[in-house]
Design a protein around this motif. Structure first.
Motif, short mmCIF file in Angstrom:
data_model
loop_
_atom_site.label_atom_id
_atom_site.label_comp_id
_atom_site.label_asym_id
_atom_site.label_seq_id
_atom_site.Cartn_x
_atom_site.Cartn_y
_atom_site.Cartn_z
N ASP A 1 0.85 -1.20 0.00
CA ASP A 1 0.00 0.00 0.00
C ASP A 1 0.88 1.25 0.00
N CYS A 2 0.79 2.04 -1.08
CA CYS A 2 1.65 3.21 -1.24
C CYS A 2 1.44 4.26 -0.14
N ARG A 3 0.27 4.29 0.41
CA ARG A 3 -0.04 5.35 1.38
C ARG A 3 0.42 5.00 2.80
N GLY B 1 -4.34 12.06 -0.51
CA GLY B 1 -3.75 12.83 -1.61
C GLY B 1 -2.25 12.64 -1.71
N THR B 2 -1.64 11.99 -0.70
CA THR B 2 -0.21 11.77 -0.72
C THR B 2 0.10 10.29 -0.52
N VAL B 3 1.34 9.91 -0.79
CA VAL B 3 1.82 8.55 -0.60
C VAL B 3 3.19 8.61 0.06
N PHE B 4 3.67 7.45 0.52
CA PHE B 4 4.96 7.41 1.19
C PHE B 4 6.09 7.28 0.18
N ASN B 5 7.06 8.17 0.30
CA ASN B 5 8.21 8.17 -0.60
C ASN B 5 9.36 7.44 0.08
N PRO C 1 1.92 11.68 -5.31
CA PRO C 1 2.09 10.40 -6.01
C PRO C 1 2.97 10.49 -7.25
N GLU C 2 2.92 11.62 -7.93
CA GLU C 2 3.70 11.76 -9.17
C GLU C 2 5.20 11.73 -8.91
N ASN C 3 5.60 11.94 -7.66
CA ASN C 3 7.03 11.93 -7.31
C ASN C 3 7.51 10.58 -6.82
N VAL C 4 6.60 9.59 -6.76
CA VAL C 4 6.97 8.28 -6.22
C VAL C 4 6.75 7.22 -7.29
N GLU C 5 7.82 6.62 -7.73
CA GLU C 5 7.74 5.61 -8.79
C GLU C 5 6.89 4.43 -8.34
N GLY C 6 5.94 4.07 -9.20
CA GLY C 6 5.05 2.96 -8.94
C GLY C 6 3.78 3.33 -8.21
#
Length: 235
Positions: free
Chosen positions: A179-181, A199-203, A212-217
């Motif tokens: 889970d990206c978040r 609106g954000t995910v873990f980098n 999300p656009e800054n985190v591959e996948g």
């Protein structure tokens, strides 16, 4: 949380039955007021025009004698009953040991029930937290003895300290495997689950929540949701 007396036979305050009438001899201190029973915490005297009536709080509640002009039954943890130790036998319903009260789920440490007239409303602590029976709030799950740490952290196990190459001293951050978040924070080798704001995910590179656009996948994690509108709505 307090509640005034409810005048129903099943769940509120009512005059006691004929078998208790021999105890109903009470001299009212004043013409009007509400006064504690000598030995029962959930019984009290209601005086009206100098005449006393013995009443009992809803099952699971006790009489709060802080204000003699107020007819008030409350949760036991908010009232000091002193030597008034007797109480009516519990009346239970599913998830409610008493008709009124706040009770932990015996099978899930994150869940608790707020019971009112025998109807239990289910509440669940946020991820990483569990219900503390003593404080009656959600706290870090690793501080609750009834919680299994593997269940709390969804099976995640903190890596050995010598395998961690992260700033922060005694804690570290780790991405959720699917889970990206979500992510985990390991503190003294105990994993606590966290989640990024909507609106954000873990980098995994910066160890921070990011677009999300800054985190591959994870670019498509939110699908077709308008993230700009979502962030504007949430302030």
């Amino acid at each position: 949380m307090h509640t005034t007396c409810i005048h129903l036979k099943l769940n509120g305050c009512a005059a006691v039955s004929q078998r208790n009438q021999q105890d109903d001899l009470y001299n009212c201190p004043k013409s009007f007021g509400f006064y504690p029973h000598d030995i029962s915490c959930d019984k009290y005297w209601a005086c009206d025009n100098g005449t006393a009536a013995l009443k009992v709080c809803g099952n699971g509640l006790v009489f709060d004698d802080a204000d003699p002009l107020r007819e008030n039954c409350a949760y036991p943890f908010t009232v000091n009953c002193g030597e008034r130790t007797e109480r009516e036998p519990p009346i239970s319903t599913p998830n409610c040991p008493n008709l009124y009260g706040i009770f932990a789920d015996e099978a899930n440490c994150r869940v608790f029930y707020s019971c009112w007239n025998g109807e239990g409303s289910r509440y669940e602590c946020p991820p990483g937290l569990a219900y503390d029976r003593d404080q009656r709030v959600c706290v870090w799950a690793d501080n609750v003895d009834s919680c299994d740490q593997q269940d709390v952290a969804e099976g995640f196990v903190c890596p050995d300290a010598d395998q961690i190459d992260q700033p922060g001293g005694h804690y570290s951050r780790h991405a959720h495997p699917t889970d990206c978040r979500k992510f985990y924070v390991c503190i003294d080798n105990v994993a606590r689950p966290y989640g990024c704001s909507v609106g954000t995910v873990f980098n995994v590179d910066t160890l921070q929540c990011d677009d999300p656009e800054n985190v591959e996948g994870c670019e498509k994690y939110y699908g077709d949701v308008d993230l700009k509108a979502l962030k504007k709505r949430d302030g």
